[in-house]
Design a protein around this motif. Structure first.
Motif, short mmCIF file in Angstrom:
data_model
loop_
_atom_site.label_atom_id
_atom_site.label_comp_id
_atom_site.label_asym_id
_atom_site.label_seq_id
_atom_site.Cartn_x
_atom_site.Cartn_y
_atom_site.Cartn_z
N TYR A 48 0.83 -1.21 0.00
CA TYR A 48 0.00 0.00 0.00
C TYR A 48 0.87 1.26 0.00
O TYR A 48 0.51 2.25 -0.61
CB TYR A 48 -0.95 -0.01 1.20
CG TYR A 48 -2.02 -1.06 1.07
CD1 TYR A 48 -3.18 -0.81 0.36
CD2 TYR A 48 -1.85 -2.33 1.63
CE1 TYR A 48 -4.15 -1.78 0.21
CE2 TYR A 48 -2.82 -3.31 1.49
CZ TYR A 48 -3.96 -3.04 0.78
OH TYR A 48 -4.92 -4.01 0.61
N HIS A 95 1.78 2.12 -3.46
CA HIS A 95 0.68 2.82 -4.16
C HIS A 95 0.60 4.29 -3.73
O HIS A 95 0.46 5.18 -4.55
CB HIS A 95 -0.66 2.14 -3.89
CG HIS A 95 -0.85 0.88 -4.65
ND1 HIS A 95 -0.91 0.84 -6.03
CD2 HIS A 95 -0.99 -0.41 -4.25
CE1 HIS A 95 -1.09 -0.41 -6.44
NE2 HIS A 95 -1.13 -1.19 -5.38
N SER A 118 -2.57 0.34 -11.09
CA SER A 118 -2.19 1.52 -10.31
C SER A 118 -3.14 2.69 -10.60
O SER A 118 -3.36 3.53 -9.73
CB SER A 118 -0.73 1.91 -10.58
OG SER A 118 -0.57 2.34 -11.90
N LEU A 127 -6.01 2.40 -8.14
CA LEU A 127 -5.66 2.80 -6.77
C LEU A 127 -5.43 4.31 -6.68
O LEU A 127 -5.88 4.97 -5.75
CB LEU A 127 -4.42 2.04 -6.30
CG LEU A 127 -4.59 0.65 -5.69
CD1 LEU A 127 -5.11 0.75 -4.26
CD2 LEU A 127 -5.49 -0.26 -6.49
N ARG A 128 -4.72 4.85 -7.66
CA ARG A 128 -4.43 6.28 -7.64
C ARG A 128 -5.70 7.10 -7.66
O ARG A 128 -5.81 8.11 -6.97
CB ARG A 128 -3.56 6.66 -8.84
CG ARG A 128 -2.15 6.20 -8.67
CD ARG A 128 -1.33 6.51 -9.90
NE ARG A 128 0.00 5.94 -9.72
CZ ARG A 128 1.01 6.13 -10.53
NH1 ARG A 128 0.86 6.89 -11.61
NH2 ARG A 128 2.18 5.59 -10.29
N ASN A 160 6.10 -0.45 -9.15
CA ASN A 160 4.65 -0.17 -9.20
C ASN A 160 4.34 0.87 -10.28
O ASN A 160 3.64 1.84 -10.04
CB ASN A 160 4.15 0.28 -7.84
CG ASN A 160 2.63 0.25 -7.77
OD1 ASN A 160 1.98 -0.49 -8.49
ND2 ASN A 160 2.08 1.10 -6.91
N THR A 175 8.55 3.88 -3.34
CA THR A 175 7.73 3.34 -4.43
C THR A 175 8.27 1.98 -4.89
O THR A 175 7.62 1.32 -5.70
CB THR A 175 7.74 4.29 -5.65
OG1 THR A 175 9.08 4.47 -6.09
CG2 THR A 175 7.14 5.63 -5.31
#
Lengths: 501, 501
Positions: A183, A186, A218, A221-222, A310, A360
């Motif tokens: 997490y 992300h 991603s 999530l972003r 990621n 990251t």
């Protein structure tokens, strides 16, 4: 100096991102003609989590997802987050044997699939059973798991060091490896990207990239971290991508060069000003493509990324696209880049292996100490990619090390040769790889796809290259093919080019 | 599950923010007609750091800055960061005695001042000497400390838990307290603000707020974290602020209500679309002001912040400004809000003390264990402010607890009474406080500033209030004054209203 009071540093537990948006009527996600607000997404994710929990999914479980892209896929990703289960998204293009290998390798407890992939899922599970590996009963998604009778389940906080998913890297050599994405990866990826690309309340990030790879996932999530919208598509289709840009207010688009070529070929009119950035990843971009975008006023940002970071590592700012054409830009805010030689960091302009550091960078390959020890040294992750930085710390990615052609003591970077081939007026796509040679060890050869209606003479193409490249870089052999081998993300699989030899 | 490899969480050391921008030709900072790119700012900051080091400033030193606003002030702030010294920015409006008290209280090793404040600085230092407190020789800034002969000094990383500055809070009661602000406070404040307000490559954040308070100083730091521009001004002047909006591309503006009233009064034409957000802090905003902004199309976001949270805590999104008029919005991404009653957290709509948690909360008051123990309980910082959240977690700030008027067992919130007074057509500004009353303990009284050319009758104003407020909230006494007492940030100092009684 350190504070006895107050929480100076980010606590390892932060309030759940989706929960923060749960009262919002803003668009959260869109697929085809269906749109969900954050309120709706939150409600459905909770009920889907309740549904999965009722079928046995528990905190810490590793759950595989084999499904077509769509709202159910996206909601499932968020549901596993609520359950604190580890998602292993499976590539739907794999054969049953490959899937079974990943299911076993990842220690999957439960497989979730949809009707479209029922047969594939059953075959993979049969192989697992043959190998003596037992899972919970698989769950078939039918698209209606937000029954009001299911009690929704939500967690209240995100543990940043926890693993959200494991993604098998396309791996140019050997068996795929499961990259563990946390997490924290992300969060800091999202924040670094926001500072480079900007973030606006009306952002709609379109991704035709597979959701089972980091590039696509991603974006899901972003968007939740930002409170903005994700536009997802079943698969890449240039007309659909263009339509989302023209009609659906897409502000950001993530694509790879092969996709952008096709979008531009189908472009009917200039893109509207709502489109503020086309993020171009998936390997070094051909210069001709970047120049075409500049000429057409398409706001393109070359980007360098990989699963183990990621996705995004570096991205060129739009206002630098002319001055630094061909560069992937500077590292994002929370990522450090170092170009490593045999004896450590190299000065500007010297080519070496790209190494990365920062929050990251992924949490290592799962149960693979050998791969981890090779990849991590002194806190740096060695990507295996080759590049250099200029005197202003702009990154230039030359190639994937695994693709490097060593010819008579000289390095030949396939991307460089491909860029020349793509500058030829009759060539649409090109792939370059090495073939054995008695004298030089290796020499380059090329597979090319010709533009519709064009005819090319390999000898003429070699002459064209000879004018533009050192002799040792000119493809010794040129094969004309119908389709180049690419993975689901559209990334060229150079190692597969040898099948034409 | 935790990663043996990779750096999942943010390391406590991150690459220096200014250094990340050092190759950029983008605008970094502007003052009057002078503009500096990041390249120029970086170079000058390094040389100024070299200059300060040559005069004895060392890592960890506490350095006081008493200077007018301008590029030298801003460069000094960044120079102390490079030297890893702790900045104590002094309020230039204070008397010599007050300054001497802060210099001694903060354990200042060296005072930096400019010619405009030479006399004040000398008087303050004389008092310190009388008290037996010795400092290094003070440094007078003359504006040219970027001599090419000075060797520039840069540090290479920022320690997030280190203290960047100590800011004395305006403190409605008792002696001022030094709030310790860390680099982590700045980073997470900047990121949380970016996710709420958006961030764009062309952003120019204008602040007419004092740079010696968090509201102004955080703009300097945030701009560097974002790589965008800070527009600073010598002092608040409505014409200059409007001019920067019309002519200098200001996209964000930080002001307090009294400033915005004056800007709107001087507005000659609608603000251009480049202005995307007016951030309105400094206490609950009068509803009339918010309504005027809505009617005029001024993009205003009510915001709640305080020194101890390094400014912004919550901010209303623009698209919610109608639906949630009067709210300060939801907490920023890295800040948690809890409304506390006597027995712990309160449900929605119940008024209580606003408590805060997260990496934006300051590192405690300097050498003040009593104040820290009062303010921090179970990891929460108690602000002393009163408010409630609605059922969608939107914060409504009612008042500063210290300003609360307790009248006959009823709570009277000055801000509520002031809002009614400001709705009166002849009243320009209003301040309400409590006065002693034999019968009720306290009753409210008001000081008002009348609009130019208007005449008001206190009895008529009381009648106006009586129509709109419960009887116990109607000011028992109304005084007409020329100017309301405000601190340098423009925040109303209600405790000083009693001087008119």
């Amino acid at each position: 100096m350190s504070g006895a009071y107050g929480a100076n540093l980010l606590s390892s537990r932060v309030p759940d991102w989706l929960s923060r948006q749960r009262h919002s009527e803003q668009l959260a996600i869109a697929f085809e003609n269906e749109t969900w607000s954050y309120k709706k997404l939150y409600e459905r994710v909770g009920r889907l989590a309740g549904f999965f929990a009722a079928h046995g999914v528990q905190k810490g479980d590793r759950v595989a997802l084999l499904a077509r892209h769509g709202l159910v896929f996206a909601a499932s990703v968020h549901s596993f987050i609520q359950l604190e289960a580890v998602l292993v998204p499976l590539n739907t293009r794999l054969a049953a044997e490959e899937l079974a290998w990943q299911i076993q390798d990842a220690g999957i407890r439960l497989l979730v699939y949809d009707d479209e992939h029922r047969s594939l899922a059953m075959r993979a599970l049969a192989i697992c059973r043959t190998n003596g590996v037992a899972l919970l009963s698989p769950i078939e998604l039918d698209g209606v798991h937000w029954d009001e009778q299911v009690e929704p389940i939500y967690h209240d906080a995100i543990e940043l060091s926890a693993i959200q998913c494991m993604i098998y890297t396309s791996g140019t050599t050997g068996r795929p490896k499961a990259a563990r994405i946390s997490y924290g990866n992300h969060l800091f990826g999202a924040l670094g990207s926001a500072l480079r690309l900007g973030v606006q309340a009306n952002d709609r990030w379109l991704t035709p990239l597979p959701l089972f790879h980091v590039g696509g996932q991603s974006v899901l999530l972003r968007s939740v971290i930002y409170g903005t919208a994700a536009l997802i598509q079943a698969k890449f289709d240039p007309l659909q991508v263009n339509s989302a840009i023209y009609n659906k207010g897409a502000t950001l688009v993530s694509v790879v060069p092969a996709m952008l070529f096709r979008m531009l070929a189908e472009q009917e009119m200039p893109y509207p000003s709502t489109l503020r950035n086309v993020l171009l990843g998936g390997g070094p971009a051909p210069r001709t493509l970047l120049e075409t975008c500049l000429a057409k006023g398409v706001p393109v940002s070359q980007s360098y990324g990989l699963t183990e970071a990621n996705s995004q590592v570096a991205t060129l700012s739009l206002n630098e696209s002319l001055r630094k054409l061909g560069s992937s830009g500077q590292a994002l805010a929370f990522t450090e880049i170092c170009i490593m030689g045999k004896d450590g960091p190299l000065p500007p302009y010297q080519e070496g292996e790209i190494a990365l550091r920062g929050p990251t960078i992924f949490a290592g390959y799962d149960h693979n100490p050998v791969a981890n020890e090779q990849a991590f040294r002194d806190g740096w992750f060695y990507t295996g990619d080759i590049g250099y930085v200029d005197d202003e710390e702009y990154l230039y990615v030359l190639d994937r090390r695994a693709d490097l052609i060593l010819s008579g003591g000289e390095n030949v970077y396939p991307a460089e040769v491909e860029a020349v081939l793509l500058a030829h007026q009759d060539i649409l796509e090109a792939g370059v790889s090495g073939m054995s040679d008695e004298h030089f060890g290796q020499v380059p050869f090329a597979a090319i796809k010709v533009k519709p209606g064009s005819v090319v003479d390999p000898a003429e193409v070699q002459a064209f290259c000879r004018e533009r490249l050192a002799g040792y870089k000119v493809p010794r052999k040129i094969v004309i093919v119908d389709e180049l081998p690419r993975n689901a993300s559209g990334k060229l699989l150079r190692r597969e080019l040898s099948k034409w030899l």
